[in-house]
Design a protein around this motif. Structure first.
Motif: not given
Length: 201
Positions: A56-63, A93-96, A98-112
């Motif tokens: 969300a913050q990355d999109t905010r910065d783009q807007l 891509w930013r969500a992925a 940050l998830a990786a930095q917290n020892d996790a990963h996005l589930l497939e198709g789970a960023c909307r």
């Protein structure tokens, strides 16, 4: 006779003592397993929150960047402030990241993304660990989060004493921005234009 009874009672109490100790030990292991699972789930939620906020913050910065480019064209302002920026790309891509930095990963198709919000679902990389509870050694925690981008500004008419061709007054949470079309240098920052926060769960 008394001594025999005493020793007999002690012998009968010993199995009860062993049973009680074994039961307490088992309960302690169960509590430990529950604690492991709670920590793992908490880690998953932290990763999901961080991932959604980062996107969300990355999109905010783009807007905000698009708004700066369109600052001399007030007709574009409302479109951008409502999340309809033409050049805004997905920030999953930013969500992925940050998830990786917290020892996790996005589930497939789970960023909307839906204009001004992001919903993500993550899974921890590490399982809950070995315990007395079956299957926890291979079970991974999952969590989801939604981050919302909210416009903070209202677009009003130009100031009453403004020259012809003056830009509208932008009011962001009570702060007015009287922009000079000939020299638009003092511009709102992304955090002035938009607020980013997690949606209530």
């Amino acid at each position: 006779m008394t001594d025999r009874r005493r020793y007999g009672d002690a012998g009968q109490a010993f199995p009860i003592y062993i049973t009680v100790v074994a039961g307490l030990l088992f309960l302690a292991l169960v509590y430990f397993a529950v604690g492991q699972a709670t920590v793992n789930r908490s880690g998953a939620q932290t990763a999901a929150d961080a991932a959604a906020l980062a996107a969300a913050q990355d999109t905010r910065d783009q807007l905000a960047g698009e708004w700066v480019k369109a600052v001399l064209d007030p007709n574009e302002w409302q479109e951008i402030l409502t999340g309809h920026g033409r050049e805004v790309r997905s920030s999953c891509w930013r969500a992925a990241e940050l998830a990786a930095q917290n020892d996790a990963h996005l589930l497939e198709g789970a960023c909307r993304q839906h204009f001004l919000d992001y919903t993500v679902r993550v899974e921890t990389n590490s399982p809950m660990g070995e315990s007395v509870v079956p299957l926890t050694s291979t079970k991974h925690s999952k969590a989801s989060a939604t981050a919302v981008i909210e416009p903070r500004c209202d677009i009003g008419p130009p100031a009453a004493d403004a020259d012809a061709g003056a830009l509208p007054v932008l009011t962001c949470h009570g702060e007015e921005w009287n922009l000079d079309p000939k020299n638009p240098t003092d511009l709102p920052e992304p955090q002035d234009l938009f607020d980013v926060h997690l949606a209530d769960r």
